[in-house]
Design a protein around this motif. Structure first.
Motif, PDB file in Angstrom:
ATOM      1  N   GLU A  56       2.861   5.913   0.794  1.00  0.00           N
ATOM      2  CA  GLU A  56       2.687   5.987   2.242  1.00  0.00           C
ATOM      3  C   GLU A  56       1.836   4.825   2.751  1.00  0.00           C
ATOM      4  O   GLU A  56       2.096   4.279   3.830  1.00  0.00           O
ATOM      5  CB  GLU A  56       2.062   7.326   2.627  1.00  0.00           C
ATOM      6  CG  GLU A  56       2.984   8.518   2.376  1.00  0.00           C
ATOM      7  CD  GLU A  56       2.374   9.825   2.830  1.00  0.00           C
ATOM      8  OE1 GLU A  56       1.452   9.784   3.660  1.00  0.00           O
ATOM      9  OE2 GLU A  56       2.823  10.883   2.367  1.00  0.00           O
ATOM     10  N   LYS A  70       2.759   1.927   5.522  1.00  0.00           N
ATOM     11  CA  LYS A  70       1.878   1.634   6.651  1.00  0.00           C
ATOM     12  C   LYS A  70       1.580   0.143   6.761  1.00  0.00           C
ATOM     13  O   LYS A  70       1.313  -0.368   7.843  1.00  0.00           O
ATOM     14  CB  LYS A  70       0.574   2.417   6.505  1.00  0.00           C
ATOM     15  CG  LYS A  70       0.719   3.918   6.735  1.00  0.00           C
ATOM     16  CD  LYS A  70      -0.605   4.634   6.516  1.00  0.00           C
ATOM     17  CE  LYS A  70      -0.461   6.142   6.711  1.00  0.00           C
ATOM     18  NZ  LYS A  70      -1.739   6.848   6.449  1.00  0.00           N
ATOM     19  N   ILE A 113       9.877  11.940   0.458  1.00  0.00           N
ATOM     20  CA  ILE A 113       8.617  11.440   1.004  1.00  0.00           C
ATOM     21  C   ILE A 113       8.855  10.253   1.933  1.00  0.00           C
ATOM     22  O   ILE A 113       8.259  10.143   3.008  1.00  0.00           O
ATOM     23  CB  ILE A 113       7.651  11.039  -0.126  1.00  0.00           C
ATOM     24  CG1 ILE A 113       7.220  12.270  -0.932  1.00  0.00           C
ATOM     25  CG2 ILE A 113       6.424  10.315   0.433  1.00  0.00           C
ATOM     26  CD1 ILE A 113       6.453  11.930  -2.195  1.00  0.00           C
ATOM     27  N   LEU A 114       9.765   9.363   1.521  1.00  0.00           N
ATOM     28  CA  LEU A 114       9.933   8.100   2.229  1.00  0.00           C
ATOM     29  C   LEU A 114      10.916   8.139   3.385  1.00  0.00           C
ATOM     30  O   LEU A 114      10.800   7.346   4.328  1.00  0.00           O
ATOM     31  CB  LEU A 114      10.369   7.013   1.225  1.00  0.00           C
ATOM     32  CG  LEU A 114       9.327   6.611   0.185  1.00  0.00           C
ATOM     33  CD1 LEU A 114       9.890   5.573  -0.767  1.00  0.00           C
ATOM     34  CD2 LEU A 114       8.063   6.080   0.856  1.00  0.00           C
ATOM     35  N   LEU A 128       9.597   8.209   6.757  1.00  0.00           N
ATOM     36  CA  LEU A 128       8.865   6.971   7.036  1.00  0.00           C
ATOM     37  C   LEU A 128       9.803   5.773   7.196  1.00  0.00           C
ATOM     38  O   LEU A 128       9.366   4.639   7.365  1.00  0.00           O
ATOM     39  CB  LEU A 128       7.872   6.696   5.901  1.00  0.00           C
ATOM     40  CG  LEU A 128       6.842   7.796   5.636  1.00  0.00           C
ATOM     41  CD1 LEU A 128       6.011   7.463   4.395  1.00  0.00           C
ATOM     42  CD2 LEU A 128       5.938   7.991   6.845  1.00  0.00           C
TER      43      LEU A 128
END
Length: 311
Positions: free
Chosen positions: A2, A6, A45-46, A49
């Motif tokens: 993560e 960012k 998870i990705l 994002l």
């Protein structure tokens, strides 16, 4: 991961990913079904994002292709040896076979910081063809010796050969430029190693200084060297091809590819965008290392004659 996103990462490489799963009574390599559970967990998870993963695996080409079938990006590590075989032998049948099999959602390579992969191309090339290409590399290649991939140079990786791609082709500008044309037209996104981008020769001085086999392809360029290298015709032409490809819609990943072999030594690769409005064509002869690139009927590069048209 993560934190990487960012800071701007939208594609995350998973190094040597096949060994991520450790399980008793297995060889710990690509253990199924656990490997898929882990990949899916990472993707979950990705995805929110807006980032993807790129599993890095050096093995028989069928392993990465299994990953591709699950809609992950992969590396094409079979292209380097297949291309060398094509340019050493002058025969285009194996390259054509591989290009027809390859998925679009991948990153293509010819060279990396580790070396030129061998095992990845098995069964695309026969064992005899791999042996021929490997031996021809040591014969044709500039300053390439088997000892550089041995314990004497702290390298026992039997799956890769240590050399720059330019030197593997005997520091031959014609052969090298054609190898990159093949990569540019192959399915996927071309990934160019920095030494390859500058058509770098084997760094024997660094190799001998460090006694590290892989350093033959890890030259430390000064800013002055880079300024000089980009003026070399082979580098300037490579940069032209890459700049043109980056802006031409025929190479979009949702486009198509058609591969033909008009003769034993020639190949024609046609790339089109999804709508079929933009068409890029590579026509090449692997025996005499000549080629022509056209885009929507306009000649982009003609290496069948002495002069080359500017993009």
């Amino acid at each position: 991961m993560e934190n990487m996103v960012k800071h701007g990462a939208d594609l995350i490489r998973l190094d040597a990913f096949a060994y991520a799963i450790k399980k008793i009574d297995t060889n710990d390599f690509f253990v199924e079904p656990e490997i898929w559970d882990l990949l899916n967990q990472i993707r979950d998870i990705l995805t929110p994002l807006k980032a993807e993963i790129l599993p890095e695996i050096h093995e028989h080409y069928t392993i990465p292709q299994k990953i591709s079938q699950h809609d992950f990006f992969i590396y094409d590590f079979a292209l380097p040896m297949t291309t060398l075989y094509t340019l050493y032998s002058g025969k285009t049948n194996r390259l054509a076979k591989w290009l027809k099999m390859s998925p679009m959602k991948q990153f293509t390579t010819l060279d990396t910081h580790d070396g030129i992969g061998v095992v990845d191309a098995r069964d695309i090339l026969t064992d005899q063809e791999i042996d021929f290409a490997s031996e021809e590399l040591y014969k044709v290649g500039a300053n390439v010796k088997k000892t550089y991939s041995s314990a004497s140079y702290n390298n026992l990786d039997i799956y890769q050969i240590n050399s720059t791609y330019y030197s593997a082709l005997g520091n031959d500008d014609k052969a090298y430029l054609l190898s990159r044309a093949f990569q540019i037209f192959a399915p996927g996104i071309p990934m160019i190693y920095y030494v390859g981008l500058l058509a770098g020769s084997n760094d024997i001085e660094l190799l001998e200084k460090t006694k590290e086999g892989r350093n033959i392809n890890r030259h430390y360029y000064t800013a002055q060297e880079v300024a000089g290298e980009v003026k070399r015709p082979v580098v300037a032409k490579l940069l032209q091809m890459l700049a043109w490809r980056n802006d031409f819609a025929a190479f979009d990943l949702d486009g198509s590819i058609d591969v033909q072999t008009p003769s034993d030594t020639t190949i024609k690769i046609v790339r089109k965008d999804q709508a079929g409005k933009n068409v890029a064509i590579l026509e090449a002869d692997a025996l005499d290392k000549t080629f022509k690139i056209t885009a929507n009927d306009k000649i982009i590069m003609n290496e069948t004659v002495a002069d080359t048209r500017e993009l």
